[in-house]
Design a protein around this motif. Structure first.
Motif, PDB file in Angstrom:
ATOM      1  N   LEU B  78       0.752  -1.291  -0.080  1.00 34.68           N
ATOM      2  CA  LEU B  78      -0.206  -0.054  -0.137  1.00 34.68           C
ATOM      3  C   LEU B  78       0.930   1.087   0.125  1.00 34.68           C
ATOM      4  CD1 LEU B  78      -2.957  -1.057   2.452  1.00 34.68           C
ATOM      5  CD2 LEU B  78      -3.127  -0.562   0.024  1.00 34.68           C
ATOM      6  N   ALA B 134       0.958  -5.577   3.953  1.00 33.42           N
ATOM      7  CA  ALA B 134       0.401  -4.450   3.701  1.00 33.42           C
ATOM      8  C   ALA B 134       0.282  -3.378   4.572  1.00 33.42           C
ATOM      9  CB  ALA B 134      -0.914  -4.713   3.210  1.00 33.42           C
ATOM     10  N   SER B 265      -2.650   5.487  -3.373  1.00 36.80           N
ATOM     11  CA  SER B 265      -2.044   4.063  -3.440  1.00 36.80           C
ATOM     12  C   SER B 265      -3.184   3.029  -3.674  1.00 36.80           C
ATOM     13  CB  SER B 265      -1.473   3.797  -2.073  1.00 36.80           C
ATOM     14  OG  SER B 265      -0.257   4.534  -1.642  1.00 36.80           O
ATOM     15  N   PHE B 266      -4.221   3.419  -3.051  1.00 38.42           N
ATOM     16  CA  PHE B 266      -5.610   2.550  -3.286  1.00 38.42           C
ATOM     17  C   PHE B 266      -5.907   2.374  -4.759  1.00 38.42           C
ATOM     18  CE2 PHE B 266      -6.337   2.761   1.518  1.00 38.42           C
ATOM     19  CZ  PHE B 266      -6.230   1.194   1.734  1.00 38.42           C
TER      20      PHE B 266
END
Lengths: 443, 354
Positions: B78, B134, B265-266
């Motif tokens: 992430l 993550a 990032s998402f």
């Protein structure tokens, strides 16, 4: 079924944008209409402020069309594009709208510091001006380096110096600032930190002490910050907040025993959306604006009569007169007046971006002009020049009574000499980095 | 009928190992390149080049980066936006402090800097896996954003913390026009995509996939886990770093640390998931989907005119976008790249499927 769905989606996806683009050009060639692009954020984290702001902006344009048949008889058209407060979306909106209308986009109002930065480099090539009413980039007030950017009314630095002057007024004079302790509680971002240098300069000049307390975005939990603020025992607190951070700050301040009347907020912290949720904790809280609130002005009454009474209001009627709504109205007001100034020279027809730029740069709204527009005491006089793109606005302080904002001060003059030097220094650094030769402003 | 490899014999090992073993694919790819390099710059207007196609290409590059790490090596990350930020700020600082350096060199340095940071934040991957990793990479995300906001040196002490990219010139040519910027991005992205495609087909790529499928088994057959995982982090971050530099220089021309927040990032992770994990083509498809769809919806909603308020349209965009993502994932969980593969398989039998 599944196959059909996939094919349909794929077809939609591939073929869709093409007719939409073809449509763009079909608007052109209409009669004399002035196009104003509107970039708004009605979604995303700051929609709470963005929605009433845009409603005010659009309502004012509707009012000008309904009452006067447009600017000098030239009807205003506009199109709204959603940015969600993201720079990349704003750039997309900018590129989409910049060639709309008869003569292209007249002027953009990004309503956000990061959005402003994202297009500054494109403006000279596209010959489109930018009005950034009350927000940054601060050093764009130097018109010699930034011919296309207009941080009208007051930039962040000017506004911050006015806050110190307001505090001085409460203390009984600038000389009494000596030895005071001021806590600067700010949003921990580029926007929040922007006033640190100017505070340092003023602390040096007036002999007060300043300490910075950053609040991590979005600022829902501020217990630790306010404990530190209390430990510091400030005489005054400057609140440079944003969105949900403001109401939380006011509540926490009340909890740790910092009185609300010792807190002075920036205009992003100065709306009903910030004070109403804080309840009693906000009573007595003061904040700075560059316009007045409420509807007791002929101009605001005209919006109610010509737009809301006609059933054409963009948002709910109750928001008319609130902080963000009035800011939207003022933003549209200066945009329209700038175009009017431009028409005074180029004739009553649709203006291009370059012509509107001239209009903004030569806009002078005296007390008489503002009275004629029905905005006395709603906005201060403005006088934009080639070098000074801020326009010499003044700052008004308003106090929350628990029901509404009341006027808490005169229109205060910022420390322009101090700010101007810093602006020129910062603009010169920008010019050096970008290889820009500043233009000269003789005439 | 048209898409059938009958009669195409592979007589050399090289032919067998080609990226596109089927002639029709090679022709199609050549045509695609021709369209991208010649037709689009000639036909598309500035709006399309500057604010639609360029960001699609930049995001494709970032998605390739993340795909190498997550799709091929199975390390959930992430921190993509943080590595992009490192690239953007590294390129900026090099250009501002050493103006003699050509900007292409600074792009490479941007990638290398991001690779270094990537290796550093990849170290936890040696001990932890999956969702725990993550969370560990989230540390990179928050730390780097904090660093660039708070340490003035990185932004050259600019008061607002927003950096503006210096002008790009190469051998006297200034990359100002939309066409030149698009072509520059396209060249970089095509070269790096081909490199990525070859990398994942090489020994290194096979080692990545072995680690993804089962790291204990991979170790048992002699794959050095540490080296494999860290090279994946390095290569992935390199791609992200270059993408970040392109984002700052070619697309926006300005950047602030908050532009590379966790939502970015998402966004890139969604591109990879929707496009297809473990597919270079999928990275392009995913990026195109995520970038183009909201623009398309916003444009298409114009047909309603004044019937819908601007507010409704803005929210409608979210509803349609979210709905379509769910539909796509239900219809084909393995992403757009898998859909394309199905289409190709069907096409081989068309029009006479048995």
């Amino acid at each position: 079924m599944r196959k059909c769905l996939i094919v349909a989606l794929a077809a939609l996806f591939l073929a869709g944008p093409v007719p939409a683009v073809a449509q763009d050009q079909s608007d052109e060639g209409a009669g004399a209409e002035q196009f104003i692009p509107i970039t708004s954020y009605r979604t995303g984290p700051y929609a709470v402020g963005g929605i009433p702001f845009q409603d005010g902006f659009v309502d004012y344009l509707k009012m000008v069309n309904a009452r006067d048949g447009g600017i000098e008889g030239v009807r205003i058209t506009w199109e709204e594009c959603e940015t969600a407060y993201k720079p990349d979306r704003f750039v997309e909106c900018y590129e989409r709208l910049k060639n709309r209308g008869e003569r292209g986009a007249s002027v953009f109002n990004p309503l956000g510091t990061p959005l402003t930065y994202a297009v500054i480099d494109r403006l000279p090539a596209d010959k489109i001006p930018l009005i950034t009413l009350g927000y940054g980039r601060t050093d764009a007030s130097d018109g010699t380096v930034f011919p296309y950017v207009f941080p009208l009314m007051v930039n962040y630095w000017s506004q911050n110096t006015a806050k110190i002057r307001y505090i001085a007024g409460l203390e009984g004079g600038l000389e009494n600032l000596e030895g005071l302790k001021i806590a600067n509680v700010h949003h921990d971002s580029a926007y929040g930190k922007e006033t640190a240098p100017v505070l340092a300069k003023q602390a040096e000049r007036y002999g007060f002490e300043v300490e910075h307390f950053p609040v991590v975005h979005p600022g829902i939990d501020q217990k630790a910050v306010w404990l530190n603020v209390r430990r510091y025992r400030p005489d005054y607190v400057i609140l440079r907040g944003w969105g949900v951070m403001n109401q939380t700050a006011l509540k926490e301040a009340a909890r740790v025993g910092v009185p609300a009347d010792k807190i002075v907020g920036v205009w992003w912290s100065c709306a009903e959306q910030d004070t109403v949720p804080a309840g009693d904790a906000a009573v007595g809280y003061t904040c700075s604006t560059f316009h007045n609130n409420g509807t007791d002005f002929p101009l605001m009454q005209d919006i109610l009569t010509h737009v809301h009474d006609a059933g054409d209001g963009t948002g709910p009627r109750e928001t008319v007169g609130t902080g963000f709504y009035n800011r939207g109205v003022i933003n549209a007001f200066v945009t329209v007046e700038a175009i009017r100034t431009g028409m005074g020279r180029f004739g009553a027809r649709a203006l291009s971006g370059e012509e509107v730029r001239w209009g903004i740069e030569n806009m002078e709204l005296t007390d008489a002009d503002i009275a004629a527009a029905g905005a006395t005491n709603l906005v201060p006089p403005i006088n934009v020049t080639c070098a000074d793109h801020e326009g010499g606005g003044k700052v008004l302080f308003v106090r929350w009574t628990g029901e509404s904002f009341e006027t808490a001060s005169e229109w205060l003059e910022p420390d322009r000499d101090l700010v101007r030097g810093m602006i020129e220094e910062s603009a010169a650094q920008y010019a050096a980095e970008k290889g820009i030769t500043p233009r000269t402003c003789e005439s | 009928m048209f898409y059938r490899e009958t009669g195409q014999y592979k007589t050399t090992y090289a032919a067998d190992r080609a990226i596109f073993p089927i002639r029709q694919d090679r022709v199609a790819f050549a045509v695609l390149l021709l369209v991208a390099f010649v037709a689009i710059p000639l036909l598309a207007n500035e709006y399309w080049l500057r604010s639609v196609l360029t960001p699609v290409l930049v995001f494709s590059l970032a998605a390739i980066g993340l795909n190498i790490l997550t799709g091929y090596t199975g390390q959930l990350s992430l921190g993509t936006a943080a590595f992009m930020a490192v690239g953007a700020f590294a390129a900026y600082n090099l250009e501002v402090r050493v103006p003699e350096v050509p900007f292409l060199v600074s792009f490479v340095v941007a990638g290398l800097a991001a690779a270094g940071v990537g290796i550093l934040f990849g170290l936890p991957s040696l001990r932890i896996k999956g969702f725990y990793l993550a969370v560990a990479t989230l540390a990179a995300q928050f730390f780097i954003e904090w660093l660039f906001t708070h340490v003035g040196w990185f932004t050259n002490y600019s008061t607002s913390g927003v950096i503006t990219a210096p002008p790009m010139t190469l051998l006297g040519f200034s990359f100002e026009s939309a066409e030149s910027r698009y072509l520059l991005t396209l060249c970089i992205v095509v070269v790096m995509a081909v490199m990525a495609k070859n990398m994942v087909r090489s020994e290194l790529g096979r080692a990545w996939m072995a680690v993804r499928d089962m790291d204990i088994a991979a170790e048992a057959i002699g794959i050095n886990l540490m080296k494999t995982k860290l090279t994946a982090f390095a290569v992935s971050s390199f791609y992200c770093g270059v993408a970040g530099a392109l984002w700052a220089y070619v697309y926006l021309g300005t950047v602030e640390p908050q532009a590379f927040d966790v939502l970015r990032s998402f966004e890139i992770l969604f591109m990879v998931i929707i496009g297809g994990l473990g597919s270079i083509l999928g990275s392009f498809l995913g990026a195109a989907f995520i970038v183009l769809l909201p623009i398309f919806i916003a444009n298409a909603s114009g047909i309603f005119g004044d019937a819908l308020s601007a507010e409704t349209i803005a929210h409608l965009e979210f509803v349609i976008f979210g709905g379509l993502i769910i539909v796509f994932l239900v219809v084909e969980p393995r992403g757009l790249a898998r859909l394309w593969q199905i289409v190709k398989e069907k096409l081989r039998l068309w029009p006479f499927p048995y």
